[in-house]
Design an enzyme around this catalytic site. Structure first.
Site, PDB file in Angstrom:
ATOM      1  N   HIS A   1       4.859  -2.779  13.683  1.00 24.27           N
ATOM      2  CA  HIS A   1       5.961  -2.458  12.772  1.00 24.27           C
ATOM      3  C   HIS A   1       6.428  -1.015  12.898  1.00 24.27           C
ATOM      4  O   HIS A   1       5.712  -0.143  13.401  1.00 24.27           O
ATOM      5  CB  HIS A   1       5.545  -2.742  11.317  1.00 24.27           C
ATOM      6  CG  HIS A   1       4.252  -2.081  10.929  1.00 24.27           C
ATOM      7  ND1 HIS A   1       3.033  -2.750  10.981  1.00 24.27           N
ATOM      8  CD2 HIS A   1       3.975  -0.833  10.481  1.00 24.27           C
ATOM      9  CE1 HIS A   1       2.075  -1.932  10.586  1.00 24.27           C
ATOM     10  NE2 HIS A   1       2.623  -0.767  10.277  1.00 24.27           N
ATOM     11  N   ILE A   2       7.647  -0.796  12.410  1.00 22.44           N
ATOM     12  CA  ILE A   2       8.246   0.530  12.284  1.00 22.44           C
ATOM     13  C   ILE A   2       8.632   0.704  10.820  1.00 22.44           C
ATOM     14  O   ILE A   2       9.347  -0.127  10.257  1.00 22.44           O
ATOM     15  CB  ILE A   2       9.498   0.662  13.175  1.00 22.44           C
ATOM     16  CG1 ILE A   2       9.148   0.460  14.654  1.00 22.44           C
ATOM     17  CG2 ILE A   2      10.172   2.024  12.961  1.00 22.44           C
ATOM     18  CD1 ILE A   2      10.364   0.425  15.579  1.00 22.44           C
ATOM     19  N   TYR A   3       8.131   1.755  10.185  1.00 19.68           N
ATOM     20  CA  TYR A   3       8.480   2.013   8.788  1.00 19.68           C
ATOM     21  C   TYR A   3       9.962   2.373   8.666  1.00 19.68           C
ATOM     22  O   TYR A   3      10.565   2.927   9.594  1.00 19.68           O
ATOM     23  CB  TYR A   3       7.618   3.135   8.219  1.00 19.68           C
ATOM     24  CG  TYR A   3       6.241   2.688   7.799  1.00 19.68           C
ATOM     25  CD1 TYR A   3       6.028   2.090   6.562  1.00 19.68           C
ATOM     26  CD2 TYR A   3       5.141   2.859   8.644  1.00 19.68           C
ATOM     27  CE1 TYR A   3       4.759   1.678   6.175  1.00 19.68           C
ATOM     28  CE2 TYR A   3       3.872   2.449   8.269  1.00 19.68           C
ATOM     29  CZ  TYR A   3       3.689   1.854   7.028  1.00 19.68           C
ATOM     30  OH  TYR A   3       2.431   1.444   6.646  1.00 19.68           O
TER      31      TYR A   3
ATOM     32  N   ASN B   1      -3.734   4.674  19.488  1.00 20.35           N
ATOM     33  CA  ASN B   1      -4.512   3.482  19.813  1.00 20.35           C
ATOM     34  C   ASN B   1      -4.554   3.226  21.310  1.00 20.35           C
ATOM     35  O   ASN B   1      -5.604   2.859  21.863  1.00 20.35           O
ATOM     36  CB  ASN B   1      -3.929   2.267  19.096  1.00 20.35           C
ATOM     37  CG  ASN B   1      -3.866   2.430  17.591  1.00 20.35           C
ATOM     38  OD1 ASN B   1      -2.837   2.157  16.980  1.00 20.35           O
ATOM     39  ND2 ASN B   1      -4.936   2.875  16.973  1.00 20.35           N
TER      40      ASN B   1
ATOM     41  N   ARG C   1      -5.103  -5.451  14.075  1.00 16.64           N
ATOM     42  CA  ARG C   1      -4.432  -6.312  13.086  1.00 16.64           C
ATOM     43  C   ARG C   1      -3.081  -5.756  12.666  1.00 16.64           C
ATOM     44  O   ARG C   1      -2.184  -6.498  12.274  1.00 16.64           O
ATOM     45  CB  ARG C   1      -5.308  -6.498  11.838  1.00 16.64           C
ATOM     46  CG  ARG C   1      -5.528  -5.218  11.049  1.00 16.64           C
ATOM     47  CD  ARG C   1      -6.208  -5.442   9.716  1.00 16.64           C
ATOM     48  NE  ARG C   1      -6.391  -4.176   9.027  1.00 16.64           N
ATOM     49  CZ  ARG C   1      -5.474  -3.596   8.258  1.00 16.64           C
ATOM     50  NH1 ARG C   1      -4.296  -4.169   8.096  1.00 16.64           N
ATOM     51  NH2 ARG C   1      -5.717  -2.447   7.667  1.00 16.64           N
ATOM     52  N   SER C   2      -2.927  -4.412  12.707  1.00 15.47           N
ATOM     53  CA  SER C   2      -1.727  -3.768  12.188  1.00 15.47           C
ATOM     54  C   SER C   2      -1.488  -2.487  12.957  1.00 15.47           C
ATOM     55  O   SER C   2      -2.432  -1.757  13.267  1.00 15.47           O
ATOM     56  CB  SER C   2      -1.930  -3.461  10.695  1.00 15.47           C
ATOM     57  OG  SER C   2      -0.847  -2.727  10.165  1.00 15.47           O
ATOM     58  N   CYS C   3      -0.205  -2.205  13.263  1.00 17.67           N
ATOM     59  CA  CYS C   3       0.081  -1.037  14.084  1.00 17.67           C
ATOM     60  C   CYS C   3       1.391  -0.369  13.677  1.00 17.67           C
ATOM     61  O   CYS C   3       2.468  -0.980  13.738  1.00 17.67           O
ATOM     62  CB  CYS C   3       0.153  -1.441  15.554  1.00 17.67           C
ATOM     63  SG  CYS C   3       0.402  -0.047  16.661  1.00 17.67           S
TER      64      CYS C   3
ATOM     65  N   CYS D   1      -7.642  -0.858  11.334  1.00 18.02           N
ATOM     66  CA  CYS D   1      -6.473  -1.460  11.989  1.00 18.02           C
ATOM     67  C   CYS D   1      -6.871  -1.955  13.374  1.00 18.02           C
ATOM     68  O   CYS D   1      -6.746  -3.132  13.678  1.00 18.02           O
ATOM     69  CB  CYS D   1      -5.342  -0.436  12.070  1.00 18.02           C
ATOM     70  SG  CYS D   1      -4.738   0.071  10.448  1.00 18.02           S
TER      71      CYS D   1
ATOM     72  N   ARG E   1       0.821  -1.219   0.000  1.00 17.70           N
ATOM     73  CA  ARG E   1       0.000   0.000   0.000  1.00 17.70           C
ATOM     74  C   ARG E   1       0.853   1.266   0.000  1.00 17.70           C
ATOM     75  O   ARG E   1       0.559   2.227  -0.708  1.00 17.70           O
ATOM     76  CB  ARG E   1      -0.936  -0.006   1.217  1.00 17.70           C
ATOM     77  CG  ARG E   1      -1.835   1.240   1.315  1.00 17.70           C
ATOM     78  CD  ARG E   1      -2.807   1.115   2.483  1.00 17.70           C
ATOM     79  NE  ARG E   1      -2.124   1.032   3.756  1.00 17.70           N
ATOM     80  CZ  ARG E   1      -1.743   2.079   4.479  1.00 17.70           C
ATOM     81  NH1 ARG E   1      -1.975   3.308   4.048  1.00 17.70           N
ATOM     82  NH2 ARG E   1      -1.132   1.915   5.639  1.00 17.70           N
TER      83      ARG E   1
END
Length: 283
Positions: A221-223, A191, A180-182, A160, A22
């Site tokens: 995760h960390i981008y 959050n 589901r995703s963070c 999310c 994405r």
């Protein structure tokens, strides 16, 4: 605060790089994280190793409670968190279901307050659980879910934080929230604030004591463009004590939350923090 920093360190130490279709970026990723917040003791999980903008997080939660589907309505409450996903998401901009500027579609609060039934009509999940809990009832299905795969194409973003499961033991209310995703550097504190505040609010309007809020994250995760700031700046800072959240005691019903409540009805006391960190945001 310690559990947040421990999670960040765990991602740095154990994370695996995963491509994100994405955003077109890589994410340093782990699977499964469990956090908990002591709402009973009012230990508000506000990040102290950088300045965190808690008002926007609570304003967004209030918009979900009201079932808003337009970024302009969220801005009126005091948050711009939906501007990008409503107006800059290329897939959503190309969708025939988008109604125009600021339209978010059937996401988050719309599903919580108006879940479409296949045989016609809608289900107000939040109303049902508030009514039950106000009567002291827990049918082991006091669940608020935003995750409706049949309508993903009708909204700008899959949820999310997708499910909130309330549990009543005696006169104490608990909450287990599933995500589901963070995006840990940017999204997680939003959050955390929302999980804590949702339990505090629902306990208050249903006449119960708030207990513990449990927060379960699947993909944390960390981008790649956030990693240096997290690794070299934020986790090296010494955290301060948790502040407290004060909620207007005159908020006594779901109707109050739907109508007159504003950000003036919330106050954070004793918030000490380090300087802000300008983490990149991925649309």
């Amino acid at each position: 605060m310690k559990q947040y920093l421990d999670l960040c360190q765990r991602i740095i130490d154990e994370g695996i790089w995963v491509e994100n279709e994405r955003t077109g970026k890589r994410c340093l990723t782990i699977i499964n994280a469990d956090l908990s917040y002591d709402v009973a003791a009012n230990k508000f999980p506000l990040i102290t190793t950088r300045k965190s903008y808690w008002k926007a997080a609570i304003a967004e939660l209030l918009g979900y409670i009201r079932g808003y589907d337009n970024a302009a309505d969220f801005r009126k409450l005091g948050t711009k968190t939906w501007d990008a996903n409503a107006n800059d998401n290329l897939m959503w901009l190309a969708s025939p279901h988008r109604k125009g500027d600021d339209d978010m579609g059937r996401v988050y609060g719309v599903q919580g307050r108006s879940w479409a039934k296949p045989d016609g009509g809608h289900v107000d999940q939040l109303r049902k659980l508030v009514d039950n809990l106000s009567k002291g009832l827990d049918d082991r299905g006091e669940i608020l879910s935003f995750y409706n795969p049949g309508e993903f194409h009708l909204g700008c973003l899959r949820p999310c934080m997708h499910t909130h499961n309330f549990s009543l033991l005696g006169d104490t209310l608990y909450l287990t929230s599933y995500q589901r995703s963070c995006d840990v550097p940017l999204g997680l504190n939003f959050n955390q604030i929302q999980v804590f505040t949702l339990l505090a609010l629902v306990a208050q309007i249903t006449g119960h004591k708030a207990g513990t809020a449990y927060h379960k994250i699947v993909n944390a995760h960390i981008y790649e463009d956030q990693l240096a700031l997290m690794r070299d700046v934020q986790i090296k800072r010494e955290p301060y004590e948790s502040p407290q959240l004060e909620i207007n005691p005159n908020i006594k019903s779901l109707e109050d939350l739907e109508t007159w409540v504003t950000m003036d009805d919330f106050e954070v006391v004793g918030y000490q923090h380090h300087d802000p960190i300008d983490y990149p945001f991925s649309v």
